[in-house]
Design a protein around this motif. Sequence first.
Motif, PDB file in Angstrom:
ATOM      1  N   LEU A   1       0.831  -1.215   0.000  1.00 36.20           N
ATOM      2  CA  LEU A   1       0.000   0.000   0.000  1.00 36.20           C
ATOM      3  C   LEU A   1       0.863   1.263   0.000  1.00 36.20           C
ATOM      4  N   MET A   2       1.985   1.221   0.749  1.00 40.11           N
ATOM      5  CA  MET A   2       2.889   2.389   0.810  1.00 40.11           C
ATOM      6  C   MET A   2       3.552   2.623  -0.541  1.00 40.11           C
ATOM      7  N   ALA A   3       3.927   1.537  -1.216  1.00 34.06           N
ATOM      8  CA  ALA A   3       4.582   1.653  -2.529  1.00 34.06           C
ATOM      9  C   ALA A   3       3.673   2.371  -3.514  1.00 34.06           C
ATOM     10  N   LYS A   4       2.346   2.080  -3.415  1.00 35.69           N
ATOM     11  CA  LYS A   4       1.384   2.756  -4.296  1.00 35.69           C
ATOM     12  C   LYS A   4       1.312   4.253  -4.013  1.00 35.69           C
ATOM     13  N   GLU A   5       1.616   4.612  -2.727  1.00 36.51           N
ATOM     14  CA  GLU A   5       1.574   6.028  -2.339  1.00 36.51           C
ATOM     15  C   GLU A   5       2.898   6.741  -2.625  1.00 36.51           C
ATOM     16  N   GLY A   6       3.871   5.976  -3.143  1.00 39.01           N
ATOM     17  CA  GLY A   6       5.156   6.585  -3.530  1.00 39.01           C
ATOM     18  C   GLY A   6       6.304   6.344  -2.571  1.00 39.01           C
ATOM     19  N   TYR A   7       6.121   5.423  -1.628  1.00 43.41           N
ATOM     20  CA  TYR A   7       7.192   5.138  -0.661  1.00 43.41           C
ATOM     21  C   TYR A   7       8.339   4.386  -1.321  1.00 43.41           C
ATOM     22  N   VAL A   8       9.572   4.865  -1.039  1.00 47.73           N
ATOM     23  CA  VAL A   8      10.789   4.178  -1.460  1.00 47.73           C
ATOM     24  C   VAL A   8      11.656   4.013  -0.229  1.00 47.73           C
ATOM     25  N   ALA A   9      12.074   2.773   0.045  1.00 47.89           N
ATOM     26  CA  ALA A   9      12.877   2.496   1.250  1.00 47.89           C
ATOM     27  C   ALA A   9      14.209   3.226   1.199  1.00 47.89           C
ATOM     28  N   ASP A  10      14.582   3.808   2.314  1.00 50.03           N
ATOM     29  CA  ASP A  10      15.890   4.487   2.434  1.00 50.03           C
ATOM     30  C   ASP A  10      16.903   3.449   2.932  1.00 50.03           C
ATOM     31  N   LEU A  11      17.590   2.841   2.003  1.00 44.34           N
ATOM     32  CA  LEU A  11      18.496   1.738   2.337  1.00 44.34           C
ATOM     33  C   LEU A  11      19.729   2.199   3.104  1.00 44.34           C
ATOM     34  N   ARG A  12      19.950   3.523   3.136  1.00 49.01           N
ATOM     35  CA  ARG A  12      21.097   4.038   3.921  1.00 49.01           C
ATOM     36  C   ARG A  12      20.913   3.763   5.418  1.00 49.01           C
ATOM     37  N   CYS A  13      19.649   3.532   5.801  1.00 49.16           N
ATOM     38  CA  CYS A  13      19.367   3.273   7.222  1.00 49.16           C
ATOM     39  C   CYS A  13      19.729   1.848   7.629  1.00 49.16           C
ATOM     40  N   VAL A  14      20.104   0.997   6.637  1.00 49.86           N
ATOM     41  CA  VAL A  14      20.574  -0.359   6.961  1.00 49.86           C
ATOM     42  C   VAL A  14      22.080  -0.317   7.049  1.00 49.86           C
TER      43      VAL A  14
ATOM     44  N   ARG B   1      16.094  -4.425   2.710  1.00 48.31           N
ATOM     45  CA  ARG B   1      14.666  -4.130   2.837  1.00 48.31           C
ATOM     46  C   ARG B   1      14.039  -5.000   3.945  1.00 48.31           C
ATOM     47  N   ASP B   2      14.448  -6.269   3.988  1.00 44.83           N
ATOM     48  CA  ASP B   2      13.938  -7.179   5.022  1.00 44.83           C
ATOM     49  C   ASP B   2      14.360  -6.729   6.418  1.00 44.83           C
ATOM     50  N   LEU B   3      15.612  -6.250   6.494  1.00 45.53           N
ATOM     51  CA  LEU B   3      16.112  -5.777   7.797  1.00 45.53           C
ATOM     52  C   LEU B   3      15.327  -4.558   8.277  1.00 45.53           C
ATOM     53  N   LEU B   4      15.006  -3.656   7.358  1.00 44.21           N
ATOM     54  CA  LEU B   4      14.215  -2.471   7.713  1.00 44.21           C
ATOM     55  C   LEU B   4      12.845  -2.886   8.245  1.00 44.21           C
TER      56      LEU B   4
ATOM     57  N   LEU C   1      15.829   3.577  21.584  1.00 45.37           N
ATOM     58  CA  LEU C   1      16.837   4.294  20.792  1.00 45.37           C
ATOM     59  C   LEU C   1      16.162   5.331  19.907  1.00 45.37           C
ATOM     60  N   ARG C   2      16.982   6.127  19.222  1.00 46.65           N
ATOM     61  CA  ARG C   2      16.445   7.135  18.297  1.00 46.65           C
ATOM     62  C   ARG C   2      15.821   6.431  17.095  1.00 46.65           C
ATOM     63  N   VAL C   3      14.634   6.885  16.697  1.00 48.64           N
ATOM     64  CA  VAL C   3      13.958   6.282  15.555  1.00 48.64           C
ATOM     65  C   VAL C   3      14.758   6.587  14.277  1.00 48.64           C
ATOM     66  N   CYS C   4      14.891   5.581  13.390  1.00 49.56           N
ATOM     67  CA  CYS C   4      15.677   5.804  12.163  1.00 49.56           C
ATOM     68  C   CYS C   4      14.835   6.556  11.133  1.00 49.56           C
ATOM     69  N   GLY C   5      15.507   7.137  10.135  1.00 49.97           N
ATOM     70  CA  GLY C   5      14.824   7.958   9.134  1.00 49.97           C
ATOM     71  C   GLY C   5      13.781   7.197   8.356  1.00 49.97           C
ATOM     72  N   ASP C   6      14.090   5.954   7.996  1.00 49.04           N
ATOM     73  CA  ASP C   6      13.133   5.183   7.201  1.00 49.04           C
ATOM     74  C   ASP C   6      11.896   4.829   8.015  1.00 49.04           C
ATOM     75  N   CYS C   7      12.091   4.440   9.294  1.00 46.18           N
ATOM     76  CA  CYS C   7      10.944   4.109  10.149  1.00 46.18           C
ATOM     77  C   CYS C   7      10.068   5.341  10.384  1.00 46.18           C
TER      78      CYS C   7
ATOM     79  N   THR D   1       6.190   5.306   9.350  1.00 38.37           N
ATOM     80  CA  THR D   1       5.125   5.560  10.334  1.00 38.37           C
ATOM     81  C   THR D   1       4.192   6.670   9.851  1.00 38.37           C
ATOM     82  N   LYS D   2       4.738   7.641   9.147  1.00 41.21           N
ATOM     83  CA  LYS D   2       3.883   8.692   8.568  1.00 41.21           C
ATOM     84  C   LYS D   2       2.895   8.073   7.564  1.00 41.21           C
ATOM     85  N   TYR D   3       3.423   7.181   6.717  1.00 44.37           N
ATOM     86  CA  TYR D   3       2.556   6.505   5.732  1.00 44.37           C
ATOM     87  C   TYR D   3       1.487   5.656   6.420  1.00 44.37           C
ATOM     88  N   ILE D   4       1.877   4.897   7.462  1.00 49.27           N
ATOM     89  CA  ILE D   4       0.921   4.014   8.163  1.00 49.27           C
ATOM     90  C   ILE D   4      -0.207   4.837   8.781  1.00 49.27           C
ATOM     91  N   SER D   5       0.153   5.996   9.387  1.00 54.09           N
ATOM     92  CA  SER D   5      -0.879   6.843  10.020  1.00 54.09           C
ATOM     93  C   SER D   5      -1.906   7.311   8.997  1.00 54.09           C
TER      94      SER D   5
END
Length: 892
Positions: free
Chosen positions: A795-808, A818-821, A849-855, A859-863
């Motif tokens: 559902l997020m992908a349809k809204e334009g979400y792209v995983a920020d792999l730098r957070c892994v 992507r699985d780790l995220l 801990l501090r929330v990562c950028g991708d999460c 979370t914005k998309y999930i809300s």
Amino acid sequence: MKTTTKLSTLHRASNQFLYSSLSKALSSASNPKQLLLIHSKIITLGLENSSFFSGKLISKYAQFKDPNSSFSVFRQVSPSANVYQWNSIIRALTHNGLFSKALGFYSQMRKMDVLPDKCTFPSVINSCAALVDVDIGQVVHQNVLKMDLGSDLYIGNALVDMYARFGCLDEASKMFDRMPERDVVSWNSLISGYSANGYWVEALEVYRMARIAGIVPDSFTVSSVLPACGGLVNVKEGELVHCLVEKIGLHDDVVVSNGLLSMYFKYNRLADVRKIFDEMVVRDTVTWNTLICGYSQMELYKESTELFMRMVNKFKPDLLTITSVLRACGHLHDLEFGKFIHEYMKKSGFQSDVTADNILIDMYAKCGDLPASREVFDRMVCRDSVSWNSMINCYIQYVNYDEALKLAKIMKVDLKVDSITCVMLLSVSTQLAEKDLGKEIHCDVVKLGFDSDLIVNNSMVDMYAKCGLLSESLKIFENMKTRDRVTWNTIIAACVQSGDFTSGLRMINQMRTEGVMPDVATVLGILPMCSFFASKRQGKEIHGCIFRFGFETHVPTGNALIEMYSKCGSLKNSTRVFDHMKVRDVVTWTAMISAYGMYGEGSKALRAFEDMKATGVIPDHVAFVAIIYACSHSGLVEEGLACFDQMQRDYNLEPRIEHYACVVDLLSRSGLISKAEKFINSMPLKPDASLWGSLLSACRSSGNIEAAERVAEHILELKSNDTGYYVLASNVYASLGKWEQVRMIRKSIKARGLKKDPGCSWIEIKRRLYVFGTGDKFFEQFEEVNKLLGIISGLMAKEGYVADLRCVLHDVEEDEKRDLLCGHSERLAIAFGLLNTEPGTPLQIMKNLRVCGDCHTVTKYISMIMQREILVRDANRFHLFKDGTCSCGDHW
């Protein structure tokens, strides 16, 4: 024949006149000199062996406090079979306080087969009472019964008094009940016995019975019943006794007035105390002592010392007065007056006893003259445990722990240490966080048999916790046979200090199960645990207890509630508590400013900061940390810098490293990387890892690679013991793909014995706490959670979400990244919450801990997609996600 009879009659008349004249002269003799003249006359007339005159002389010499002369007169007629002479010498010795000798004469009298009469026993019984010799007292009582004199009023009174003085109040009461005749002395003896032994209810009851029986109280009755009224704080009864005193004219009696003074002190009615004192025609040393000691006990130390200066002009104080004033000097920290009293003692010839010297040691210590305390201690010929403990405590107060420990070692040689010494030494171990010293003292405690002492055990629980050995604290706690509220508060605080909140909550539940009522300290111990777990439900329960027990007006409790609610995700409740507080201190305002900062309400924090200053509360170092932090998390750069400038300019507060760290964070979060770096380099203090860490985190977020590498090198050079900064540097290198540096940092962490805190998140659903670790696959509904996350990803992908792999931050393929995220703990907690709560209800997630950028993005998309309000608390602040946006404005 008639002439002889006439001469005989004249001789008898002459003798009667002579006897009468000498008897009157003896009775009217007002001083020892007159008595000696009469005694000479009796010897001249050859009447010294007369049983009548010898008995009178014995009694008269005793009256003038000359028992030796009484004894000399008796010896001249000894051995005597006349009971009157024996009664006279026994009475004389008793009245002069020579009780053992009086009983010795009674014993001789019985050996010589001189039969005692009803006049013998009152004096003998009084001597038994004075010596507190229960065995002889019971023997004498048996003698009374054998001679069938038990019904005599005076003997009965003496026996009631004797048993009362022995503390055998049941016997005294039985004796009183058996008396066929009673007078005011009988009643007084029983009232006095109960009152002197602390049986105040019984004393008042007997007093009431005496009044019903028609007894008119005398000064002795009143002076015996007044302590009972004071002891029970029975104001009504005390006032009635006072009215009676005025009515029957006993107010002029100094003993009665002294009793009234003491009673009104116990009622805390100083106006009545002062009125009685001012109206007293006659005052004695007891009067002044009562007033001086009373004021001192009520912490009116200045008034106590002023009264002493008035007293010395009229009466010579005794040692009780002196010691009371010395205590007052200590509390007033008045060294000059304390020295004056000490000099007065020396000049007036007071022989200082151990108690007085102990008070002097304490007074000098409180007044800041430690050498003078030691001087008093060193010159003491006789020292008790209080002396040693007082001196050791002086050194502890002045943080001279080495000298305190040295003195304790000497004490062990001279005197057996007591439980108080052990508690003080444990406090030294606690202050120094010296676990080896603490263990040594623990061994002494066991050897000396103090391991069952409640206060000692409480101190050991606290000591081990402060030394970082919570397991030892828990072991002592579990072995304690007796616990009080302090024990529970100490173990709860120990768990909080050690970060073992699970054990802390277990202790709270156990305390509740055992029916121990909490106090303010308990509440202040529990609330931080609620804050850590974000257990709003339990926090509200404790808030209810606070109202129930009447702690809501206690300022520190209000402060703790503000912090608890803010950390549990309820800023509204924090504000409500703040608004209801009638008294606020700097901590209250700081807690509220900090709460606004955590929720990104920078403008409200600034308004609260200005309101605080307007009410006259001066901000301290902590308040400035809170306000700059609040500005930092709301992007209010200029306002934050203005607050930093205010510190020195307006409040003369020198900025500390934490203030510089807040400014670096303020600049870094707003993307002013170069300005932040320049600020660090211009600091008067050497920057620590916290400053470079704030800058490095911002460099990574902004993508300023060049600055990030430079800052990471600074962090590694500092060799901090905080694993977090190494992890941060490692993450920077990982995001740059420099895996060799990552491996090198991780190897360094392992070599130094440091551990990385694993990421975890938790959520409370229906009174149960669910905890999730990063990559966790072993929890309830794992399959359902994993499936839901897959659906949400589509559902997020349809809204334009792209995983920020730098957070892994692992050297793996993109699919695995992507699985780790997807396995990040907060995502697992959110998905679990979505599955187990009603649609549309808000979720609250906690993360260590501090929330990562991708999460954050996810979370914005999930809300938005799930139409849920999601409140997430990470290590820095709260994020309120709603309709695809976050309250932090991406300043986190």
